[in-house]
Scaffold this motif. Structure first.
Motif, PDB file in Angstrom:
ATOM      1  N   TYR A   1       1.692   5.742  -4.651  1.00 33.97           N
ATOM      2  CA  TYR A   1       1.407   7.170  -4.557  1.00 33.97           C
ATOM      3  C   TYR A   1       2.617   8.015  -4.172  1.00 33.97           C
ATOM      4  O   TYR A   1       2.468   9.207  -3.945  1.00 33.97           O
ATOM      5  N   LYS A   2       3.822   7.448  -4.134  1.00 32.55           N
ATOM      6  CA  LYS A   2       4.990   8.235  -3.729  1.00 32.55           C
ATOM      7  C   LYS A   2       5.307   9.349  -4.723  1.00 32.55           C
ATOM      8  O   LYS A   2       5.846  10.375  -4.339  1.00 32.55           O
ATOM      9  N   LYS A   3       4.933   9.184  -5.960  1.00 31.43           N
ATOM     10  CA  LYS A   3       5.207  10.220  -6.973  1.00 31.43           C
ATOM     11  C   LYS A   3       4.393  11.491  -6.736  1.00 31.43           C
ATOM     12  O   LYS A   3       4.711  12.542  -7.257  1.00 31.43           O
ATOM     13  N   GLU A   4       3.334  11.393  -5.920  1.00 27.77           N
ATOM     14  CA  GLU A   4       2.512  12.559  -5.613  1.00 27.77           C
ATOM     15  C   GLU A   4       3.003  13.315  -4.392  1.00 27.77           C
ATOM     16  O   GLU A   4       2.383  14.293  -3.980  1.00 27.77           O
ATOM     17  N   GLY A   5       4.116  12.860  -3.816  1.00 28.58           N
ATOM     18  CA  GLY A   5       4.711  13.558  -2.687  1.00 28.58           C
ATOM     19  C   GLY A   5       4.452  12.868  -1.369  1.00 28.58           C
ATOM     20  O   GLY A   5       3.652  11.940  -1.273  1.00 28.58           O
ATOM     21  N   GLN A   6       5.150  13.361  -0.335  1.00 24.31           N
ATOM     22  CA  GLN A   6       5.057  12.734   0.976  1.00 24.31           C
ATOM     23  C   GLN A   6       3.709  12.992   1.666  1.00 24.31           C
ATOM     24  O   GLN A   6       3.170  12.103   2.300  1.00 24.31           O
ATOM     25  N   VAL A   7       3.176  14.195   1.535  1.00 29.04           N
ATOM     26  CA  VAL A   7       1.950  14.540   2.252  1.00 29.04           C
ATOM     27  C   VAL A   7       0.715  14.103   1.473  1.00 29.04           C
ATOM     28  O   VAL A   7      -0.113  13.339   1.968  1.00 29.04           O
ATOM     29  N   PHE A   8       0.570  14.582   0.235  1.00 25.82           N
ATOM     30  CA  PHE A   8      -0.630  14.293  -0.545  1.00 25.82           C
ATOM     31  C   PHE A   8      -0.559  12.956  -1.262  1.00 25.82           C
ATOM     32  O   PHE A   8      -1.566  12.469  -1.774  1.00 25.82           O
ATOM     33  N   GLY A   9       0.592  12.346  -1.314  1.00 31.18           N
ATOM     34  CA  GLY A   9       0.734  11.027  -1.912  1.00 31.18           C
ATOM     35  C   GLY A   9       0.756   9.955  -0.852  1.00 31.18           C
ATOM     36  O   GLY A   9      -0.268   9.372  -0.501  1.00 31.18           O
ATOM     37  N   VAL A  10       1.951   9.725  -0.305  1.00 31.60           N
ATOM     38  CA  VAL A  10       2.129   8.648   0.670  1.00 31.60           C
ATOM     39  C   VAL A  10       1.287   8.884   1.918  1.00 31.60           C
ATOM     40  O   VAL A  10       0.564   7.999   2.377  1.00 31.60           O
ATOM     41  N   GLY A  11       1.358  10.092   2.475  1.00 25.78           N
ATOM     42  CA  GLY A  11       0.667  10.369   3.724  1.00 25.78           C
ATOM     43  C   GLY A  11      -0.839  10.199   3.664  1.00 25.78           C
ATOM     44  O   GLY A  11      -1.453   9.713   4.601  1.00 25.78           O
ATOM     45  N   SER A  12      -1.441  10.586   2.563  1.00 25.23           N
ATOM     46  CA  SER A  12      -2.901  10.509   2.491  1.00 25.23           C
ATOM     47  C   SER A  12      -3.414   9.229   1.838  1.00 25.23           C
ATOM     48  O   SER A  12      -4.583   8.897   1.980  1.00 25.23           O
ATOM     49  N   LYS A  13      -2.563   8.502   1.158  1.00 27.06           N
ATOM     50  CA  LYS A  13      -3.032   7.316   0.433  1.00 27.06           C
ATOM     51  C   LYS A  13      -2.470   6.004   0.961  1.00 27.06           C
ATOM     52  O   LYS A  13      -2.823   4.946   0.466  1.00 27.06           O
ATOM     53  N   ILE A  14      -1.593   6.048   1.979  1.00 22.40           N
ATOM     54  CA  ILE A  14      -0.925   4.827   2.422  1.00 22.40           C
ATOM     55  C   ILE A  14      -1.906   3.771   2.926  1.00 22.40           C
ATOM     56  O   ILE A  14      -1.696   2.580   2.767  1.00 22.40           O
ATOM     57  N   PHE A  15      -3.001   4.201   3.528  1.00 24.54           N
ATOM     58  CA  PHE A  15      -3.956   3.244   4.062  1.00 24.54           C
ATOM     59  C   PHE A  15      -5.167   3.054   3.151  1.00 24.54           C
ATOM     60  O   PHE A  15      -6.235   2.652   3.614  1.00 24.54           O
ATOM     61  N   THR A  16      -5.008   3.321   1.867  1.00 26.05           N
ATOM     62  CA  THR A  16      -6.112   3.161   0.923  1.00 26.05           C
ATOM     63  C   THR A  16      -6.654   1.736   0.951  1.00 26.05           C
ATOM     64  O   THR A  16      -7.870   1.529   0.984  1.00 26.05           O
ATOM     65  N   ILE A  17      -5.782   0.766   0.942  1.00 24.97           N
ATOM     66  CA  ILE A  17      -6.211  -0.633   0.941  1.00 24.97           C
ATOM     67  C   ILE A  17      -6.435  -1.128   2.368  1.00 24.97           C
ATOM     68  O   ILE A  17      -7.431  -1.760   2.674  1.00 24.97           O
ATOM     69  N   ALA A  18      -5.490  -0.811   3.249  1.00 24.33           N
ATOM     70  CA  ALA A  18      -5.547  -1.339   4.612  1.00 24.33           C
ATOM     71  C   ALA A  18      -6.472  -0.532   5.524  1.00 24.33           C
ATOM     72  O   ALA A  18      -6.887  -1.032   6.566  1.00 24.33           O
TER      73      ALA A  18
END
Length: 153
Positions: free
Chosen positions: A109-126
């Protein structure tokens, strides 16, 4: 034989052709070897840290940090998915699998940006693992507290 039965038979034949076959003993052996290699690497790291003068508790911490780092690097280089595909649960269950789950979500999700990509999706699996782990430990703690308070324990 009517048309409906013939279609069912043709479909079943097609399903048998495209369905991959797995040998359960072989898959279990591969998971055992993979998990064993990860644990052996962890033990080597811990022994190395203790050999450099670290206490056992600190060596365990360094071992965990190193295994997470290795897992994240292998995920970033797109190598961990191959390990997981070959080793199955042997690669997904230890701390390395958890780190892979977090890192792969961040990378995806890094292509969607730091806040709405990585920040909001980093724990999708975990995230569910963390959520239910914390919740179940809270419930167990509450149960323990109740049993201690009532004098049962």
């Amino acid at each position: 034989m009517n048309v409906n039965e013939e279609q069912k038979e043709q479909y079943q034949k097609y399903v048998r052709q495209v369905t991959p076959t797995h040998s359960l003993p072989l898959e279990m052996a591969k998971a055992f070897v993979t998990g064993g290699c990860i644990c052996t690497l962890g033990q080597l790291i811990q022994n190395l840290a203790m050999g450099m003068g670290a206490e056992q508790k600190d060596a365990g911490t360094w071992c965990s940090i190193a295994l997470v780092l290795i897992s994240v690097l292998l995920t970033g280089w797109n190598l961990y998915p191959s390990v997981a595909k070959w080793g199955g649960a042997g690669a997904l269950v230890p701390i390395t699998g958890f780190a892979n789950g977090v890192a792969s979500s961040a990378i995806e999700y890094k292509k969607e940006g730091q806040v709405f990509g990585v920040g909001s999706k980093i724990f999708t699996i975990a995230g569910p693992v963390i959520l239910y782990g914390v919740f179940s430990s809270w419930l167990l703690g509450l149960g323990y507290w109740l049993l201690k308070t009532t004098g049962i324990l």
